[in-house]
Design an enzyme around this catalytic site. Structure first.
Site, PDB file in Angstrom:
ATOM      1  N   ASN A 167      47.159  49.408  39.300  1.00  0.00           N
ATOM      2  CA  ASN A 167      48.303  48.992  38.488  1.00  0.00           C
ATOM      3  C   ASN A 167      48.559  50.069  37.421  1.00  0.00           C
ATOM      4  O   ASN A 167      47.753  50.224  36.503  1.00  0.00           O
ATOM      5  CB  ASN A 167      47.978  47.643  37.842  1.00  0.00           C
TER       6      ASN A 167
ATOM      7  N   CYS B 236      54.610  45.848  32.087  1.00  0.00           N
ATOM      8  CA  CYS B 236      54.760  46.165  33.514  1.00  0.00           C
ATOM      9  C   CYS B 236      56.208  46.035  33.993  1.00  0.00           C
ATOM     10  O   CYS B 236      56.554  46.519  35.073  1.00  0.00           O
ATOM     11  CB  CYS B 236      53.845  45.294  34.348  1.00  0.00           C
TER      12      CYS B 236
ATOM     13  N   HIS C  41      56.366  45.559  41.587  1.00  0.00           N
ATOM     14  CA  HIS C  41      55.327  46.047  40.677  1.00  0.00           C
ATOM     15  C   HIS C  41      53.982  45.861  41.368  1.00  0.00           C
ATOM     16  O   HIS C  41      53.747  44.841  42.029  1.00  0.00           O
ATOM     17  CB  HIS C  41      55.386  45.251  39.365  1.00  0.00           C
TER      18      HIS C  41
HETATM   19  O1  UT7 Z   1      50.542  43.790  35.684  1.00  0.00           O
HETATM   20  C1  UT7 Z   1      50.637  42.878  34.628  1.00  0.00           C
HETATM   21  C2  UT7 Z   1      50.437  41.500  35.065  1.00  0.00           C
HETATM   22  N1  UT7 Z   1      49.077  41.313  35.521  1.00  0.00           N
HETATM   23  C3  UT7 Z   1      48.864  40.679  36.653  1.00  0.00           C
HETATM   24  O2  UT7 Z   1      49.774  40.349  37.363  1.00  0.00           O
HETATM   25  C4  UT7 Z   1      47.418  40.360  36.989  1.00  0.00           C
HETATM   26  C5  UT7 Z   1      47.307  38.946  37.473  1.00  0.00           C
HETATM   27  N2  UT7 Z   1      45.937  38.538  37.740  1.00  0.00           N
HETATM   28  C6  UT7 Z   1      45.239  38.969  38.799  1.00  0.00           C
HETATM   29  O3  UT7 Z   1      45.660  39.846  39.517  1.00  0.00           O
HETATM   30  C7  UT7 Z   1      43.922  38.289  39.092  1.00  0.00           C
HETATM   31  O4  UT7 Z   1      43.808  37.127  38.308  1.00  0.00           O
HETATM   32  C8  UT7 Z   1      42.656  39.169  38.864  1.00  0.00           C
HETATM   33  C9  UT7 Z   1      42.594  40.228  39.945  1.00  0.00           C
HETATM   34  C10 UT7 Z   1      42.726  39.808  37.484  1.00  0.00           C
HETATM   35  C11 UT7 Z   1      41.400  38.321  38.977  1.00  0.00           C
HETATM   36  O5  UT7 Z   1      41.370  37.649  40.239  1.00  0.00           O
HETATM   37  P1  UT7 Z   1      41.109  36.076  40.334  1.00  0.00           P
HETATM   38  O6  UT7 Z   1      41.107  35.749  41.769  1.00  0.00           O
HETATM   39  O7  UT7 Z   1      42.122  35.407  39.456  1.00  0.00           O
HETATM   40  O8  UT7 Z   1      39.657  35.972  39.777  1.00  0.00           O
HETATM   41  P2  UT7 Z   1      39.121  35.170  38.509  1.00  0.00           P
HETATM   42  O9  UT7 Z   1      39.514  35.862  37.247  1.00  0.00           O
HETATM   43  O10 UT7 Z   1      39.454  33.722  38.649  1.00  0.00           O
HETATM   44  O11 UT7 Z   1      37.572  35.334  38.723  1.00  0.00           O
HETATM   45  C12 UT7 Z   1      36.891  34.739  39.848  1.00  0.00           C
HETATM   46  C13 UT7 Z   1      35.421  35.101  39.751  1.00  0.00           C
HETATM   47  C14 UT7 Z   1      34.813  34.787  38.390  1.00  0.00           C
HETATM   48  O12 UT7 Z   1      33.499  34.374  38.584  1.00  0.00           O
HETATM   49  P3  UT7 Z   1      33.123  32.800  38.533  1.00  0.00           P
HETATM   50  O13 UT7 Z   1      33.574  32.336  37.191  1.00  0.00           O
HETATM   51  O14 UT7 Z   1      33.914  32.195  39.662  1.00  0.00           O
HETATM   52  O15 UT7 Z   1      31.663  32.823  38.746  1.00  0.00           O
HETATM   53  C15 UT7 Z   1      34.815  36.122  37.695  1.00  0.00           C
HETATM   54  O16 UT7 Z   1      33.823  36.225  36.715  1.00  0.00           O
HETATM   55  O17 UT7 Z   1      35.258  36.515  39.950  1.00  0.00           O
HETATM   56  C16 UT7 Z   1      34.540  37.052  38.842  1.00  0.00           C
HETATM   57  N3  UT7 Z   1      35.037  38.418  38.602  1.00  0.00           N
HETATM   58  C17 UT7 Z   1      34.536  39.480  39.236  1.00  0.00           C
HETATM   59  N4  UT7 Z   1      33.587  39.621  40.171  1.00  0.00           N
HETATM   60  C18 UT7 Z   1      33.349  40.852  40.641  1.00  0.00           C
HETATM   61  C19 UT7 Z   1      36.002  38.817  37.749  1.00  0.00           C
HETATM   62  N5  UT7 Z   1      36.158  40.138  37.825  1.00  0.00           N
HETATM   63  C20 UT7 Z   1      35.268  40.570  38.739  1.00  0.00           C
HETATM   64  C21 UT7 Z   1      34.972  41.846  39.254  1.00  0.00           C
HETATM   65  N6  UT7 Z   1      34.015  41.945  40.202  1.00  0.00           N
HETATM   66  N7  UT7 Z   1      35.613  42.965  38.858  1.00  0.00           N
END
Ligand code: UT7
Length: 333
Positions: free
Chosen positions: A286, A116, A256
């Site tokens: 993204n 990225c 980004h």
């Molecule tokens: O561009 C390259 C660099 N990449 C980045 O900068 C990405 C950085 N990361 C992020 O943007 C975020 O971490 C994400 C958008 C990928 C995820 O958001 P988050 O707030 O960190 O969520 P999480 O992974 O901690 O997940 C929270 C909850 C989980 O459920 P439990 O364990 O709390 O029950 C996940 O299983 O949300 C759940 N979850 C979803 N729910 C509905 C994960 N993906 C989804 C989804 N829809 N698509």
């Protein structure tokens, strides 16, 4: 003689037509529009559906728009740098394929992989070639067909990414505009949190790797998020500090587009109001190496000669950084 800098003298962009909406994703994985919008800011992304088309097919129209605008014969192009993690083929370089497709028969060309942050790394590389006096023009393109490496059964990643291309032309300037400073960083320890498991020399493609779905982007989102928030904000604050730039001096932040919350944190750290931040993540998601040049292309008509612009990125590697440039032209010139 005044110092030679590398000025962006034209920009181009391309996105495929197909819109993959949050609603459609709801039919593919266990997710919902509300979760995606509040956690990421994304509403839809563009997907290159044509199975015969690859990253180069998006880079070419972005570059051809530049050639038309500048009335530039492709044979005059001296160097093409393509930032991508989704090359058409493992080898040869996508930049070589692009140069053949546009007829840049006198250029040399190569790919650069910084995920990225790829466009920032490629921009600084291209700018150095211009500053050295060795080249009179360099095309820098950021392109990714992320749909080729996204697992549409994995809700953690498939909601994030889209396909796009953005390109800029660099030419020498002596009027004080152009690329003025860059802070670029890498930390290979980040590999464990964001990578593709198979298809490289470590784990060549096999029936087993395909069955284990190892040819897709793998991300531990929460871990990457923590590093991204700090890395992008730190680099942006540092580039302001070491160049004595205040929030008032800066016309635009071009971040980004990985997550609206990361963008907001970076803007807050810089003390910038939302009106000065280019945000199109809601429409494209993204697009990896394409996000920053694509933003410049979308906002081109609002940019004025002399505008101070900070570009900031964080991505796989880990790679991250910030670049300060002064915009070099008014669009109606
Ligand atoms: O561009 C390259 C660099 N990449 C980045 O900068 C990405 C950085 N990361 C992020 O943007 C975020 O971490 C994400 C958008 C990928 C995820 O958001 P988050 O707030 O960190 O969520 P999480 O992974 O901690 O997940 C929270 C909850 C989980 O459920 P439990 O364990 O709390 O029950 C996940 O299983 O949300 C759940 N979850 C979803 N729910 C509905 C994960 N993906 C989804 C989804 N829809 N698509």
């Amino acid at each position: 003689m005044s110092k030679v800098t590398a000025a962006i003298t034209a920009v181009g962009g391309y996105v495929p037509e197909y819109r993959l909406t949050n609603k459609e994703l709801e039919t593919m994985v266990d997710t919902n529009d509300e979760w995606i919008r509040t956690r990421t800011g994304i509403e839809e992304r563009r997907i290159l559906k044509d199975p015969g088309k690859a990253s180069s097919d998006m880079a070419v129209p972005a570059i051809e728009a530049i050639l038309r605008k500048k009335n530039l014969d492709p044979k005059e192009i001296e160097c093409i740098i393509c930032a991508t993690v989704t090359p058409d083929l493992v080898f040869p370089a996508t930049a070589n394929i692009i140069s053949a497709k546009i007829g840049a028969t006198n250029s040399w060309s190569f790919d650069l992989n910084a995920a990225c942050s790829g466009f920032l790394f490629a921009l600084t590389t291209g700018a150095s070639f211009i500053e050295s006096g060795r080249y009179k023009n360099v095309l820098v393109v950021g392109v990714d067909k992320m749909s080729a490496i996204v697992d549409y059964t994995d809700r953690n990643t498939c909601i994030l990414f889209g396909d796009a291309a953005g390109a800029v032309l660099l030419e020498p300037a002596t009027d004080g505009t152009g690329v003025l400073d860059s802070i670029l960083k890498t930390d290979g320890k980040g590999c464990e949190f964001l990578h593709m498991k198979a298809g490289g020399s470590l784990k060549p493609a096999s029936i087993e790797t395909v069955a284990a779905r190892e040819h897709y982007a793998y991300q531990e989102g929460k871990a990457v998020f923590k590093f991204a928030v700090v890395g992008m904000a730190d680099a942006s604050a540092e580039i302001m500090e070491r160049n004595n730039l205040t929030a008032d001096d800066i016309a635009w932040l071009v971040p980004h587009q990985a997550n609206l919350r990361i963008i907001d944190a970076t803007a807050n750290r810089m003390g910038l109001p939302k009106e000065k931040v280019m945000i199109n993540i809601q429409r494209y998601g993204n697009t990896t190496a394409a996000t920053i040049p694509f933003c410049l292309w979308e906002w081109e008509c609002q940019l004025k000669k002399g505008d101070n612009i900070v570009l900031a990125a964080f991505g796989g590697g880990f790679t991250w950084g910030a670049t300060w440039l002064k915009w070099s032209y008014d669009t109606n010139e």
